[in-house]
Design an enzyme around this catalytic site. Sequence first.
Site, PDB file in Angstrom:
ATOM      1  N   ASN A  12       0.866  -1.191   0.000  1.00 41.13           N
ATOM      2  CA  ASN A  12       0.000   0.000   0.000  1.00 41.13           C
ATOM      3  C   ASN A  12       0.897   1.234   0.000  1.00 41.13           C
ATOM      4  O   ASN A  12       1.481   1.574   1.023  1.00 41.13           O
ATOM      5  CB  ASN A  12      -0.902  -0.038   1.242  1.00 41.13           C
ATOM      6  CG  ASN A  12      -1.694   1.239   1.424  1.00 41.13           C
ATOM      7  OD1 ASN A  12      -1.798   2.059   0.516  1.00 41.13           O
ATOM      8  ND2 ASN A  12      -2.259   1.413   2.619  1.00 41.13           N
ATOM      9  N   TRP A  13       0.981   1.870  -1.148  1.00 41.20           N
ATOM     10  CA  TRP A  13       1.910   3.006  -1.283  1.00 41.20           C
ATOM     11  C   TRP A  13       1.367   4.290  -0.669  1.00 41.20           C
ATOM     12  O   TRP A  13       2.074   5.296  -0.595  1.00 41.20           O
ATOM     13  CB  TRP A  13       2.233   3.256  -2.765  1.00 41.20           C
ATOM     14  CG  TRP A  13       2.953   2.121  -3.448  1.00 41.20           C
ATOM     15  CD1 TRP A  13       3.345   0.925  -2.905  1.00 41.20           C
ATOM     16  CD2 TRP A  13       3.357   2.085  -4.815  1.00 41.20           C
ATOM     17  NE1 TRP A  13       3.978   0.153  -3.850  1.00 41.20           N
ATOM     18  CE2 TRP A  13       3.994   0.838  -5.038  1.00 41.20           C
ATOM     19  CE3 TRP A  13       3.255   2.968  -5.889  1.00 41.20           C
ATOM     20  CZ2 TRP A  13       4.517   0.471  -6.272  1.00 41.20           C
ATOM     21  CZ3 TRP A  13       3.774   2.607  -7.126  1.00 41.20           C
ATOM     22  CH2 TRP A  13       4.404   1.369  -7.314  1.00 41.20           C
ATOM     23  N   LYS A  14       0.092   4.288  -0.295  1.00 45.04           N
ATOM     24  CA  LYS A  14      -0.534   5.492   0.285  1.00 45.04           C
ATOM     25  C   LYS A  14      -0.307   6.698  -0.642  1.00 45.04           C
ATOM     26  O   LYS A  14      -0.307   6.534  -1.849  1.00 45.04           O
ATOM     27  CB  LYS A  14      -0.016   5.724   1.715  1.00 45.04           C
ATOM     28  CG  LYS A  14      -0.197   4.466   2.576  1.00 45.04           C
ATOM     29  CD  LYS A  14      -0.003   4.689   4.041  1.00 45.04           C
ATOM     30  CE  LYS A  14      -0.205   3.371   4.771  1.00 45.04           C
ATOM     31  NZ  LYS A  14      -0.130   3.515   6.231  1.00 45.04           N
ATOM     32  N   HIS A 103      -9.649   1.266   4.860  1.00 45.12           N
ATOM     33  CA  HIS A 103      -8.325   1.419   5.481  1.00 45.12           C
ATOM     34  C   HIS A 103      -8.448   2.363   6.683  1.00 45.12           C
ATOM     35  O   HIS A 103      -9.234   3.310   6.668  1.00 45.12           O
ATOM     36  CB  HIS A 103      -7.319   1.970   4.468  1.00 45.12           C
ATOM     37  CG  HIS A 103      -5.926   1.981   5.028  1.00 45.12           C
ATOM     38  ND1 HIS A 103      -5.482   2.995   5.847  1.00 45.12           N
ATOM     39  CD2 HIS A 103      -4.921   1.089   4.939  1.00 45.12           C
ATOM     40  CE1 HIS A 103      -4.240   2.715   6.224  1.00 45.12           C
ATOM     41  NE2 HIS A 103      -3.876   1.568   5.685  1.00 45.12           N
ATOM     42  N   GLU A 105      -6.830   4.782   7.727  1.00 45.65           N
ATOM     43  CA  GLU A 105      -6.700   6.224   7.459  1.00 45.65           C
ATOM     44  C   GLU A 105      -7.984   6.780   6.860  1.00 45.65           C
ATOM     45  O   GLU A 105      -8.350   7.932   7.106  1.00 45.65           O
ATOM     46  CB  GLU A 105      -5.473   6.468   6.571  1.00 45.65           C
ATOM     47  CG  GLU A 105      -4.193   6.307   7.393  1.00 45.65           C
ATOM     48  CD  GLU A 105      -3.022   5.675   6.669  1.00 45.65           C
ATOM     49  OE1 GLU A 105      -2.983   5.692   5.427  1.00 45.65           O
ATOM     50  OE2 GLU A 105      -2.137   5.131   7.364  1.00 45.65           O
ATOM     51  N   GLU A 176      -5.647  -4.892  10.561  1.00 46.03           N
ATOM     52  CA  GLU A 176      -4.636  -3.865  10.794  1.00 46.03           C
ATOM     53  C   GLU A 176      -4.974  -3.106  12.074  1.00 46.03           C
ATOM     54  O   GLU A 176      -5.763  -2.152  12.045  1.00 46.03           O
ATOM     55  CB  GLU A 176      -4.606  -2.871   9.627  1.00 46.03           C
ATOM     56  CG  GLU A 176      -4.222  -3.508   8.306  1.00 46.03           C
ATOM     57  CD  GLU A 176      -3.625  -2.487   7.360  1.00 46.03           C
ATOM     58  OE1 GLU A 176      -2.492  -2.705   6.923  1.00 46.03           O
ATOM     59  OE2 GLU A 176      -4.255  -1.459   7.087  1.00 46.03           O
ATOM     60  N   GLY A 182       2.159   2.317  10.821  1.00 45.63           N
ATOM     61  CA  GLY A 182       3.081   3.436  10.673  1.00 45.63           C
ATOM     62  C   GLY A 182       3.803   3.817  11.949  1.00 45.63           C
ATOM     63  O   GLY A 182       4.439   4.867  12.021  1.00 45.63           O
ATOM     64  N   SER A 221       3.142  -2.112  10.441  1.00 40.12           N
ATOM     65  CA  SER A 221       4.583  -2.185  10.700  1.00 40.12           C
ATOM     66  C   SER A 221       5.198  -3.541  10.353  1.00 40.12           C
ATOM     67  O   SER A 221       6.083  -4.031  11.056  1.00 40.12           O
ATOM     68  CB  SER A 221       4.893  -1.800  12.152  1.00 40.12           C
ATOM     69  OG  SER A 221       4.504  -0.448  12.395  1.00 40.12           O
ATOM     70  N   GLY A 242       2.737  -1.092   4.367  1.00 38.26           N
ATOM     71  CA  GLY A 242       2.766   0.323   4.019  1.00 38.26           C
ATOM     72  C   GLY A 242       4.195   0.794   3.807  1.00 38.26           C
ATOM     73  O   GLY A 242       4.780   0.624   2.738  1.00 38.26           O
ATOM     74  N   GLY A 243       4.795   1.362   4.842  1.00 34.84           N
ATOM     75  CA  GLY A 243       6.122   1.971   4.733  1.00 34.84           C
ATOM     76  C   GLY A 243       7.168   1.095   4.050  1.00 34.84           C
ATOM     77  O   GLY A 243       7.925   1.569   3.190  1.00 34.84           O
TER      78      GLY A 243
HETATM   79  P1  PGA Z   1       2.676   0.345   7.727  1.00 37.45           P
HETATM   80  O1  PGA Z   1       1.222   0.566   7.064  1.00 37.45           O
HETATM   81  O2  PGA Z   1       3.224  -0.952   7.167  1.00 37.45           O
HETATM   82  O3  PGA Z   1       3.473   1.537   7.309  1.00 37.45           O
HETATM   83  O4  PGA Z   1       2.460   0.247   9.203  1.00 37.45           O
HETATM   84  C1  PGA Z   1       0.345  -0.497   6.872  1.00 37.45           C
HETATM   85  C2  PGA Z   1      -0.930  -0.017   6.231  1.00 37.45           C
HETATM   86  O5  PGA Z   1      -1.396   1.093   6.559  1.00 37.45           O
HETATM   87  O6  PGA Z   1      -1.524  -0.713   5.387  1.00 37.45           O
END
Ligand code: PGA
Length: 258
Positions: A12-14, A103, A105, A176, A182, A221, A242-243
Amino acid sequence: MMHTRRRLIAGNWKMHMVRAEADGLVRAILDGLGGPPPARALAGTEVAVFPPFTALAAVAPLLAGRVSLGAQNVHWAQTGAFTGEVSPGMLLDLCCKYALTGHSERRHVFGESDAMVARRFAGAAGAGLVPVLCVGETLGQREAGQTQAVVAEQLTHALDALDALEAQAEFVVAYEPVWAIGTGKAAGPEDAEAVCAFIRAVLAGHSSGQAAATRILYGGSVKPDNAGAFFRQPNIDGALVGGASLGAGDFLAIVRAQ
Ligand code: PGA
């Protein structure tokens, strides 16, 4: 009956990557996967990327069926007066297979309710996308012992929104925990497994065949050094990353983690 669920590693590149950057990252991922499709060592793993909407068209022609494509959100209607939204048909037109729905966010920064997420989830499933339903509790909810109740509520809203036909459609669930996204503080693998087993039990209440076949991912994470511990859990079928999906080296290390 034993079900083999193909592992899914989703990046997930956000809100990262303009087209040139997206192009470079995808080429590096494809190089790292190596060989003609699909590299033999990775035949049991599906790799997917979720670029921002603005990079989907640039990335799609590079993937050649070796990496799946997904979007980070989706509307439920096919067309209409919904400024700023993107329809399932638009995503299918860009060769997307998947779309994230709910998600954390979207839920917590943009205020999407369980009811809205459920409409997105059902609309995507009905249109032929594979929706990835993200669920998870906040730190306060965890500390109050509400993890199962929160996750069950989020799941039930989405499953109840499916009509009879949509209920047969494939979907993915991503667990999640909000406090792990994050933050560098991943859930413990046994903790995550317990919630993913609970999710599978909730799914079984709707359809036992589907519960056995549905892939449940852990996200929050995930890094090269903790990924394997999640993948060894019986109810965790991959990761939403994500990251660590923003660099080919770390992302590929997670794809290869055992
Ligand atoms: P993260 O994000 O790996 O940076 O914690 C995961 C996500 O939001 O899907």
